[in-house]
Enzyme design. Structure first.
Site, PDB file in Angstrom:
ATOM      1  N   TYR A  14       4.769 -18.901  -4.812  1.00 47.22           N
ATOM      2  CA  TYR A  14       4.854 -19.197  -3.518  1.00 47.22           C
ATOM      3  C   TYR A  14       4.444 -20.686  -3.128  1.00 47.22           C
ATOM      4  O   TYR A  14       3.986 -21.136  -2.155  1.00 47.22           O
ATOM      5  CB  TYR A  14       3.864 -18.441  -2.672  1.00 47.22           C
ATOM      6  N   TYR A 141       2.843  -4.096   2.621  1.00 49.66           N
ATOM      7  CA  TYR A 141       3.378  -5.035   1.339  1.00 49.66           C
ATOM      8  C   TYR A 141       3.302  -4.184   0.287  1.00 49.66           C
ATOM      9  O   TYR A 141       2.420  -3.597  -0.143  1.00 49.66           O
ATOM     10  CB  TYR A 141       2.678  -6.293   1.307  1.00 49.66           C
ATOM     11  N   ASP A 242       0.398   3.403  -2.571  1.00 55.27           N
ATOM     12  CA  ASP A 242       0.427   2.391  -3.153  1.00 55.27           C
ATOM     13  C   ASP A 242      -1.113   1.926  -3.302  1.00 55.27           C
ATOM     14  O   ASP A 242      -1.358   1.150  -2.511  1.00 55.27           O
ATOM     15  CB  ASP A 242       1.302   1.401  -2.633  1.00 55.27           C
ATOM     16  N   LYS A 271      -2.634  -3.688 -11.161  1.00 56.93           N
ATOM     17  CA  LYS A 271      -3.925  -4.785 -11.053  1.00 56.93           C
ATOM     18  C   LYS A 271      -4.763  -4.610 -11.896  1.00 56.93           C
ATOM     19  O   LYS A 271      -5.068  -5.025 -12.918  1.00 56.93           O
ATOM     20  CB  LYS A 271      -4.083  -4.965  -9.545  1.00 56.93           C
TER      21      LYS A 271
END
Length: 426
Positions: A14, A141, A242, A271
């Site tokens: 980003y 997201y 998720d 993660k």
């Protein structure tokens, strides 16, 4: 360290190649701290994007990695299996909701989401139905790959510029009621309407349970999740959760769906699966989902990453899951939550603050104006902490092993930023 080369040639997440941001050179990490090249110690408030829950340089995770790399760092998973994969999957199923019986190992969180969507599409294809749509929430997201982006909010996210190129799915309004507030039945109205009107073309509902992460760090009421599960059952639609960011204790429950007492048909994790050591994710499915997929025309699930079931990652994951099973995280996360609950409300009087919220080892300060990344990052480093905000959100996801003085240092740095106008865009 050649920072000039880095600035000129290495494209960080980003960031712009036209105006690259300052990158801070880390040489090593230990416990809750990152160490810069000049010796500066930074208390990490991000757990390396929420993954290093046990902290850095953990002796048991190090041992698992060392032992495995001396045997076999990688081997293809097609037609071959190995003990690290068996150990990791067995421990994962012991922790996951009981209805989930099959584990598909993948490379990253985004890929786990891709896998879950493909499973749902193949499930209905095997049943002789074409269901091309997914229903999800605004402000969600689910990752940066194309299918994952397609179920990420197309208007209020970093992926809005891809609108028109991505498949168009259905988006319901996110619940407005917070975790600690009273439940409002109006929060489920739009979701119920979308499912009622479109369930025949919906393969699955996919959402982040309880906490919407990178889409806004929104923490919503558990009753919403209960209502979603009931509606999916009523209309015969699969439910994908998720838990890539929320799984493994981050919200105060092992999985965030436990706050609502429900279980999904498909679960995505990643993660913290390896404690932040290696990239690894998994998509777990119920026996009905798995058997239906494999009973279809293809006769199998049509996916197979090159590095699926990487032995080195699986070995570390098994060790990380052992640490989680010992349950020290419960008290650790409770202490972090208590600190956030005491300190974050005290920041609400600053003019820059729009709201504060917290749950488990998640603390959020939402501001009226976006942060000035270069300025606020420099201030945080000056105060000996590593916090990486985005947009109007200054959030903390510290390692579970963080102690009170570490949390104080993080929160003091956030308060200092709120007192510094240069840290925010006008």
């Amino acid at each position: 360290m050649d920072l000039a080369f880095d600035r000129q040639h290495i494209w960080h997440p980003y960031t712009s190649t036209l105006t690259p941001l300052t990158c801070y050179p880390v040489t090593h990490a230990d416990g809750v701290s990152l160490y810069l090249e000049d010796g500066t110690e930074l208390v990490d408030g991000m757990s390396s994007w929420w993954s290093a829950i046990h902290g850095y340089n953990h002796p048991r995770l190090n041992q698992a990695a060392h032992q495995q790399i001396n045997k076999m760092s990688h081997v293809m998973f097609g037609g071959i299996t190995h003990q690290p994969a068996i150990d990791a999957c067995r421990k994962l199923l012991e922790l996951a909701p009981d209805n989930l019986q099959h584990v598909f190992l993948a490379d990253s969180g985004s890929v786990a989401v891709e896998v879950s969507l493909k499973m749902a599409l193949q499930y209905w294809h095997a049943k002789g139905e074409q269901r091309p749509k997914f229903l999800t929430l605004r402000h969600g997201y689910h990752g940066d790959t194309f299918a994952a982006m397609s179920v990420t909010d197309p208007d209020n996210s970093m992926h809005s510029l891809y609108k028109g190129f991505l498949p168009e799915h259905l988006f319901a309004e996110s619940p407005r009621g917070g975790f600690w507030q009273e439940w409002d039945d109006n929060d489920i109205v739009d979701f119920r309407r979308q499912l009622t009107d479109n369930h025949h073309q919906i393969a699955a509902v996919i959402l982040e349970p309880i906490v919407q992460g990178a889409g806004g760090m929104r923490i919503y009421h558990p009753q919403f999740l209960r209502e979603v599960r009931a509606l999916c059952d009523e209309f015969g639609v699969l439910l994908i959760l998720d838990e890539i960011a929320t799984g493994f204790g981050r919200t105060g429950k092992l999985f965030a769906c436990e706050h609502a007492g429900i279980a999904p048909d498909i679960l995505c994790v990643g993660k913290a699966l390896t404690g932040g050591y290696m990239t690894l994710s998994a998509t777990l499915a119920s026996k009905d989902v798995a058997d239906t997929v494999c009973g279809g025309e293809a006769g199998c699930f049509m996916h197979g990453p090159t590095f699926m079931g990487n032995p080195l990652a699986c070995s570390v994951a098994a060790a990380s899951l052992e640490l989680i099973a010992e349950n020290h995280w419960q008290q650790q996360v409770k202490q972090i939550e208590q600190c956030f609950a005491e300190r974050l409300p005290l920041l609400n009087h600053y003019p820059q603050v729009k709201a504060t919220r917290w749950l488990g080892a998640i603390g959020v300060v939402e501001t009226h104006h976006p942060v000035h990344m270069e300025a606020i990052q420099a201030l945080f480093v000056e105060h000996g902490v590593w916090i990486r905000p985005f947009g109007r959100l200054i959030y903390m996801m510290p390692p579970f092993i963080s102690e009170a003085h570490h949390l104080d240092q993080l929160l003091n740095a956030v308060e200092a930023a709120l007192q510094t106008p240069e840290c925010f865009q006008s």
